[in-house]
Design an enzyme around this catalytic site. Structure first.
Site, mmCIF file in Angstrom:
data_model
loop_
_atom_site.group_PDB
_atom_site.id
_atom_site.type_symbol
_atom_site.label_atom_id
_atom_site.label_comp_id
_atom_site.label_asym_id
_atom_site.label_seq_id
_atom_site.Cartn_x
_atom_site.Cartn_y
_atom_site.Cartn_z
ATOM 1 N N ASP A 13 44.945 58.055 48.843
ATOM 2 C CA ASP A 13 43.844 58.969 49.126
ATOM 3 C C ASP A 13 43.648 59.790 47.860
ATOM 4 O O ASP A 13 44.509 60.603 47.500
ATOM 5 C CB ASP A 13 44.196 59.866 50.321
ATOM 6 C CG ASP A 13 43.063 60.817 50.692
ATOM 7 O OD1 ASP A 13 42.203 61.096 49.830
ATOM 8 O OD2 ASP A 13 43.040 61.294 51.842
ATOM 9 N N TYR A 26 23.670 63.989 48.443
ATOM 10 C CA TYR A 26 23.752 62.697 47.762
ATOM 11 C C TYR A 26 23.205 62.813 46.346
ATOM 12 O O TYR A 26 23.806 62.318 45.386
ATOM 13 C CB TYR A 26 22.964 61.649 48.554
ATOM 14 C CG TYR A 26 23.133 60.231 48.039
ATOM 15 C CD1 TYR A 26 24.193 59.441 48.471
ATOM 16 C CD2 TYR A 26 22.230 59.675 47.125
ATOM 17 C CE1 TYR A 26 24.356 58.142 48.012
ATOM 18 C CE2 TYR A 26 22.388 58.384 46.660
ATOM 19 C CZ TYR A 26 23.450 57.620 47.109
ATOM 20 O OH TYR A 26 23.607 56.339 46.633
ATOM 21 N N LYS A 29 25.624 62.031 43.009
ATOM 22 C CA LYS A 29 25.413 60.919 42.094
ATOM 23 C C LYS A 29 25.030 61.384 40.699
ATOM 24 O O LYS A 29 25.377 60.739 39.695
ATOM 25 C CB LYS A 29 24.367 59.971 42.673
ATOM 26 C CG LYS A 29 24.809 59.310 43.985
ATOM 27 C CD LYS A 29 26.160 58.632 43.851
ATOM 28 C CE LYS A 29 26.621 57.967 45.131
ATOM 29 N NZ LYS A 29 27.954 57.324 44.994
#
Length: 304
Positions: A74, A174, A178
């Protein structure tokens, strides 16, 4: 691809499926030893609850001609990441390629939902998965990578800098995630240059990942059937295509010419001459700007 990476060691962080799997397999096809990390194994699944596992990816790497090693990690857990890098150092004493492809945000993004209506906990979790994981991994991995000149860091994102600067990416969180990763690649390039190592940001085009194929109810063999529902899917590409882009960079003795840049699979295909598995060269981001976004009919002629 030839065995130009024989004796080299790569870490594909986030290699369970999609682009990460395609990258790991292509690095293996070039002869590399590839550590494949992720949270989903044959015994346990992440919150994605997907069937793909890191063991499957590692086996595909080995079948392609490399040596695949699956390690459950993780990448938000610092001690797990540190233990991973310590293992790579202990086993091989080197790291030549680091691919930060950790993601995990599809189920958290609320598309076309403004910031003030978006679930805040989900949005902040998305940012942690998309950005903090990359930072934590590089923090521990870079000292091993820059022990030798010629090392390469690839930050995986969605969209080129030019495209993301000019377009809102469907969700506040988002969009931020990005675009932030693009800056991660730029910053690491600055810090690695004195060591003779390169860092770039790389985006695939419209990826025919396991999740995307499932979304359209098709398989890799029947993917063109999805164009009846979404005609612009005609420009899509396999995960192996961006894998070949990473391998081309990793085997380029002059890779420093790219350092700090935002790159795409289609752009690098034109530069290096590789193709997707079907022999085509999809150039998705040019297609989006020139065909899809202006509302023209779907037609990939001249774009693949």
């Amino acid at each position: 691809m030839s065995s130009n990476l024989k004796g080299k060691v790569a870490l594909v962080a986030g290699g369970t499926r999609g682009a990460g799997r395609g990258i790991a397999v292509e690095l293996g096809a070039a002869g590399a030893t590839v550590y494949v990390t992720g949270r989903t194994t044959r015994e346990t699944r992440s919150e994605y609850d997907r069937p793909e596992t890191i063991e499957e990816t590692a086996e595909l790497v080995t079948a392609a001609g490399g040596h695949g090693i699956a390690v459950q990690v993780d990448h938000l857990e610092r001690e797990q990441v540190k233990a991973l890098v310590d293992r790579v150092s202990r086993d091989h004493g080197r790291l030549d390629v680091l691919v930060n492809d950790i993601w995990g945000g599809e189920l958290l993004a609320q598309w076309e939902t403004p910031l003030w209506r978006h679930d805040l906990d989900a949005g902040l979790r998305l940012l942690r998965l998309a950005i903090d994981t990359h930072i934590i991994t590089s923090h521990y991995a870079l000292p091993l990578l820059f022990e030798r000149p010629g090392g390469l860091v690839v930050e995986m994102t969605d969209g080129t800098k030019d495209y993301n600067d000019a377009n809102y990416r469907v969700s506040f969180f988002y969009d931020h995630a990005k675009s932030a990763v693009i800056r991660l690649g730029f910053a690491q390039a600055h810090e690695l240059r004195p060591y003779g190592c390169a860092a770039v940001t790389l985006t695939p085009g419209w990826l025919r990942s396991e999740m995307m194929l499932e979304h359209y109810g098709v398989t890799e063999a029947t993917w063109r059937d999805a164009t009846a529902r979404e005609p612009h899917f005609v420009i899509s590409e396999t995960p192996r295509y961006v894998g070949r882009a990473v391998t081309a960079l990793a085997t380029d003795p002059n890779v420093l010419r790219w350092t700090g840049q935002s790159l795409s699979s289609g752009q690098l295909a034109r530069e290096y001459g590789f193709t997707d598995v079907d022999g085509s060269q999809p150039d998705c981001w040019r297609y989006l700007v020139e065909v899809q976004d202006p509302g023209k009919p779907a037609d990939a002629t001249g774009y693949r």
